[in-house]
Design a protein around this motif. Structure first.
Motif, mmCIF file in Angstrom:
data_model
loop_
_atom_site.group_PDB
_atom_site.id
_atom_site.type_symbol
_atom_site.label_atom_id
_atom_site.label_comp_id
_atom_site.label_asym_id
_atom_site.label_seq_id
_atom_site.Cartn_x
_atom_site.Cartn_y
_atom_site.Cartn_z
ATOM 1 N N GLY A 172 -62.230 -29.401 -25.347
ATOM 2 C CA GLY A 172 -60.946 -28.830 -24.951
ATOM 3 C C GLY A 172 -59.863 -29.896 -24.970
ATOM 4 O O GLY A 172 -60.134 -31.090 -24.815
ATOM 5 N N LEU A 173 -58.630 -29.456 -25.183
ATOM 6 C CA LEU A 173 -57.511 -30.387 -25.220
ATOM 7 C C LEU A 173 -56.251 -29.680 -24.758
ATOM 8 O O LEU A 173 -55.952 -28.564 -25.198
ATOM 9 C CB LEU A 173 -57.304 -30.927 -26.640
ATOM 10 N N THR A 174 -55.518 -30.334 -23.876
ATOM 11 C CA THR A 174 -54.183 -29.895 -23.486
ATOM 12 C C THR A 174 -53.184 -30.941 -23.947
ATOM 13 O O THR A 174 -53.374 -32.140 -23.700
ATOM 14 C CB THR A 174 -54.073 -29.708 -21.965
ATOM 15 N N VAL A 175 -52.142 -30.493 -24.627
ATOM 16 C CA VAL A 175 -51.067 -31.379 -25.090
ATOM 17 C C VAL A 175 -49.765 -30.904 -24.467
ATOM 18 O O VAL A 175 -49.349 -29.765 -24.675
ATOM 19 C CB VAL A 175 -50.948 -31.370 -26.628
ATOM 20 N N ASN A 176 -49.132 -31.774 -23.677
ATOM 21 C CA ASN A 176 -47.794 -31.531 -23.143
ATOM 22 C C ASN A 176 -46.861 -32.548 -23.797
ATOM 23 O O ASN A 176 -46.916 -33.733 -23.475
ATOM 24 C CB ASN A 176 -47.762 -31.710 -21.623
ATOM 25 N N MET A 177 -46.017 -32.095 -24.720
ATOM 26 C CA MET A 177 -45.225 -33.067 -25.471
ATOM 27 C C MET A 177 -44.165 -33.757 -24.614
ATOM 28 O O MET A 177 -43.920 -34.948 -24.758
ATOM 29 C CB MET A 177 -44.573 -32.399 -26.681
ATOM 30 N N ILE A 178 -43.527 -33.033 -23.711
ATOM 31 C CA ILE A 178 -42.598 -33.643 -22.756
ATOM 32 C C ILE A 178 -42.957 -33.106 -21.375
ATOM 33 O O ILE A 178 -42.907 -31.900 -21.140
ATOM 34 C CB ILE A 178 -41.128 -33.311 -23.072
ATOM 35 N N HIS A 179 -43.314 -33.997 -20.472
ATOM 36 C CA HIS A 179 -43.669 -33.589 -19.113
ATOM 37 C C HIS A 179 -42.894 -34.470 -18.136
ATOM 38 O O HIS A 179 -43.204 -35.646 -17.958
ATOM 39 C CB HIS A 179 -45.167 -33.728 -18.875
ATOM 40 N N VAL A 180 -41.863 -33.892 -17.524
ATOM 41 C CA VAL A 180 -41.035 -34.611 -16.562
ATOM 42 C C VAL A 180 -41.583 -34.368 -15.164
ATOM 43 O O VAL A 180 -41.737 -33.221 -14.739
ATOM 44 C CB VAL A 180 -39.572 -34.149 -16.633
ATOM 45 N N TYR A 181 -41.854 -35.451 -14.453
ATOM 46 C CA TYR A 181 -42.282 -35.377 -13.064
ATOM 47 C C TYR A 181 -41.095 -35.758 -12.181
ATOM 48 O O TYR A 181 -40.620 -36.894 -12.229
ATOM 49 C CB TYR A 181 -43.448 -36.333 -12.809
ATOM 50 N N LEU A 182 -40.601 -34.807 -11.399
ATOM 51 C CA LEU A 182 -39.477 -35.057 -10.516
ATOM 52 C C LEU A 182 -39.988 -35.620 -9.195
ATOM 53 O O LEU A 182 -40.877 -35.047 -8.564
ATOM 54 C CB LEU A 182 -38.703 -33.763 -10.272
ATOM 55 N N VAL A 183 -39.415 -36.752 -8.773
ATOM 56 C CA VAL A 183 -39.876 -37.446 -7.572
ATOM 57 C C VAL A 183 -38.673 -37.767 -6.691
ATOM 58 O O VAL A 183 -37.676 -38.319 -7.176
ATOM 59 C CB VAL A 183 -40.629 -38.742 -7.932
ATOM 60 N N ASP A 184 -38.755 -37.434 -5.412
ATOM 61 C CA ASP A 184 -37.690 -37.757 -4.474
ATOM 62 C C ASP A 184 -37.581 -39.277 -4.339
ATOM 63 O O ASP A 184 -38.563 -39.934 -3.969
ATOM 64 C CB ASP A 184 -37.985 -37.135 -3.109
ATOM 65 N N PRO A 185 -36.407 -39.865 -4.643
ATOM 66 C CA PRO A 185 -36.292 -41.327 -4.632
ATOM 67 C C PRO A 185 -36.420 -41.939 -3.244
ATOM 68 O O PRO A 185 -36.706 -43.140 -3.114
ATOM 69 C CB PRO A 185 -34.894 -41.572 -5.217
ATOM 70 N N LEU A 186 -36.223 -41.165 -2.191
ATOM 71 C CA LEU A 186 -36.301 -41.685 -0.826
ATOM 72 C C LEU A 186 -37.701 -41.548 -0.242
ATOM 73 O O LEU A 186 -38.219 -42.492 0.364
ATOM 74 C CB LEU A 186 -35.291 -40.967 0.072
ATOM 75 N N THR A 187 -38.311 -40.397 -0.434
ATOM 76 C CA THR A 187 -39.613 -40.148 0.189
ATOM 77 C C THR A 187 -40.795 -40.327 -0.754
ATOM 78 O O THR A 187 -41.934 -40.481 -0.317
ATOM 79 C CB THR A 187 -39.664 -38.721 0.762
ATOM 80 N N GLY A 188 -40.529 -40.268 -2.064
ATOM 81 C CA GLY A 188 -41.617 -40.332 -3.029
ATOM 82 C C GLY A 188 -42.346 -39.027 -3.203
ATOM 83 O O GLY A 188 -43.325 -38.942 -3.955
ATOM 84 N N ALA A 189 -41.863 -37.982 -2.525
ATOM 85 C CA ALA A 189 -42.510 -36.674 -2.626
ATOM 86 C C ALA A 189 -42.161 -35.996 -3.939
ATOM 87 O O ALA A 189 -41.094 -36.225 -4.508
ATOM 88 C CB ALA A 189 -42.078 -35.791 -1.454
ATOM 89 N N SER A 190 -43.071 -35.151 -4.406
ATOM 90 C CA SER A 190 -42.825 -34.411 -5.645
ATOM 91 C C SER A 190 -41.712 -33.396 -5.437
ATOM 92 O O SER A 190 -41.687 -32.662 -4.442
ATOM 93 C CB SER A 190 -44.096 -33.700 -6.086
ATOM 94 N N GLY A 191 -40.784 -33.340 -6.428
ATOM 95 C CA GLY A 191 -39.704 -32.372 -6.382
ATOM 96 C C GLY A 191 -39.834 -31.299 -7.437
ATOM 97 O O GLY A 191 -38.928 -30.488 -7.608
ATOM 98 N N GLY A 192 -40.963 -31.327 -8.159
ATOM 99 C CA GLY A 192 -41.180 -30.337 -9.207
ATOM 100 C C GLY A 192 -41.516 -30.982 -10.531
ATOM 101 O O GLY A 192 -41.778 -32.190 -10.616
ATOM 102 N N GLU A 193 -41.477 -30.176 -11.596
ATOM 103 C CA GLU A 193 -41.796 -30.683 -12.925
ATOM 104 C C GLU A 193 -41.150 -29.804 -13.988
ATOM 105 O O GLU A 193 -40.837 -28.638 -13.746
ATOM 106 C CB GLU A 193 -43.307 -30.749 -13.137
ATOM 107 N N ILE A 194 -40.959 -30.409 -15.154
ATOM 108 C CA ILE A 194 -40.423 -29.713 -16.317
ATOM 109 C C ILE A 194 -41.340 -30.031 -17.488
ATOM 110 O O ILE A 194 -41.554 -31.206 -17.809
ATOM 111 C CB ILE A 194 -38.992 -30.160 -16.642
ATOM 112 N N VAL A 195 -41.897 -28.993 -18.105
ATOM 113 C CA VAL A 195 -42.799 -29.190 -19.239
ATOM 114 C C VAL A 195 -42.235 -28.470 -20.451
ATOM 115 O O VAL A 195 -41.900 -27.293 -20.371
ATOM 116 C CB VAL A 195 -44.220 -28.663 -18.936
ATOM 117 N N VAL A 196 -42.126 -29.188 -21.567
ATOM 118 C CA VAL A 196 -41.653 -28.602 -22.810
ATOM 119 C C VAL A 196 -42.741 -28.747 -23.861
ATOM 120 O O VAL A 196 -43.196 -29.855 -24.136
ATOM 121 C CB VAL A 196 -40.359 -29.279 -23.300
ATOM 122 N N ALA A 197 -43.167 -27.629 -24.430
ATOM 123 C CA ALA A 197 -44.197 -27.556 -25.469
ATOM 124 C C ALA A 197 -45.560 -27.984 -24.914
ATOM 125 O O ALA A 197 -45.973 -29.136 -25.014
ATOM 126 C CB ALA A 197 -43.824 -28.397 -26.682
#
Length: 205
Positions: A172-197
């Motif tokens: 099996g293989l998963t390919v995410n060509m662009i995967h943005v990980y949103l991170v709170d700059p103060l707390t380091g907590a995850s703020g979400g993600e953006i995946v394209v293709a």
């Protein structure tokens, strides 16, 4: 583009051992403000065949925009071979008000098994006219799991690849060509993600 369309046939071994799965998403956005939105998602039927989804335009205010979003997944099963090809693409991509832009983004994942070996590949995946924070990147395929920091925002992984299977009877293989990980700059907590293709293919026999 290769299109494989087939029907379930009598397997050589136990029926449970012969499987294909494919899933494609042209874009997915998850943020605390906007919630979760998915554009042009396609899932392969268990018996193989073909599934396609198209969206002309996608917009998430201040977060994401793209045109020509398409996902296709195809698969076949027979007594000697199971195979899956999955693709997801988007054009005129604009992420976070121009922080990341690309003319074309395509993820391609192919998996096949013949009972003695099982392999997956991402040949055909590509990024065109990619620019991140004003820096241009060469057309083509970045090295797998290339990470680029986005100060104050988080980070992005280009050509993110996740493999599975034993390489003999399953793969099996998963390919995410662009995967943005949103991170709170103060707390380091995850703020979400953006995946394209995003394209996933799995096969077992």
């Amino acid at each position: 583009m290769l299109v494989l369309i087939g029907a379930l046939a009598m397997p050589r071994g136990p029926a449970w051992a012969q499987r294909v799965a494919g899933q494609a998403t042209a874009a997915a956005v998850t943020t605390t403000a906007a919630g979760s939105q998915t554009f042009a998602g396609a899932t392969l039927p268990q018996a193989g065949g073909m599934k396609q989804s198209d969206v002309d335009n996608a917009i998430v205010d201040t977060t994401f925009g793209a045109t020509g979003l398409t996902s296709i997944t195809t698969g076949q099963l027979d007594g000697a071979l199971v195979s899956v090809t999955t693709s997801a693409e988007a054009a005129d991509v604009n992420i976070l008000n121009g922080l990341i832009v690309a003319k074309a983004v395509m993820a391609l994942a192919t998996s096949y098994a013949n009972g003695t070996s099982a392999q997956s590949e991402s040949d055909g995946s590509t990024l065109l006219d990619l620019m991140i924070a004003g820096v241009s990147y060469a057309d083509g395929v970045p090295a797998s799991n290339t990470r680029v920091e986005l100060p104050g925002v988080g980070y992005v992984v280009l050509n993110e690849q996740i493999s599975s299977g034993d390489g003999v009877h399953s793969t099996g293989l998963t390919v995410n060509m662009i995967h943005v990980y949103l991170v709170d700059p103060l707390t380091g907590a995850s703020g979400g993600e953006i995946v394209v293709a995003a394209a996933t293919s799995t096969a077992s026999l």
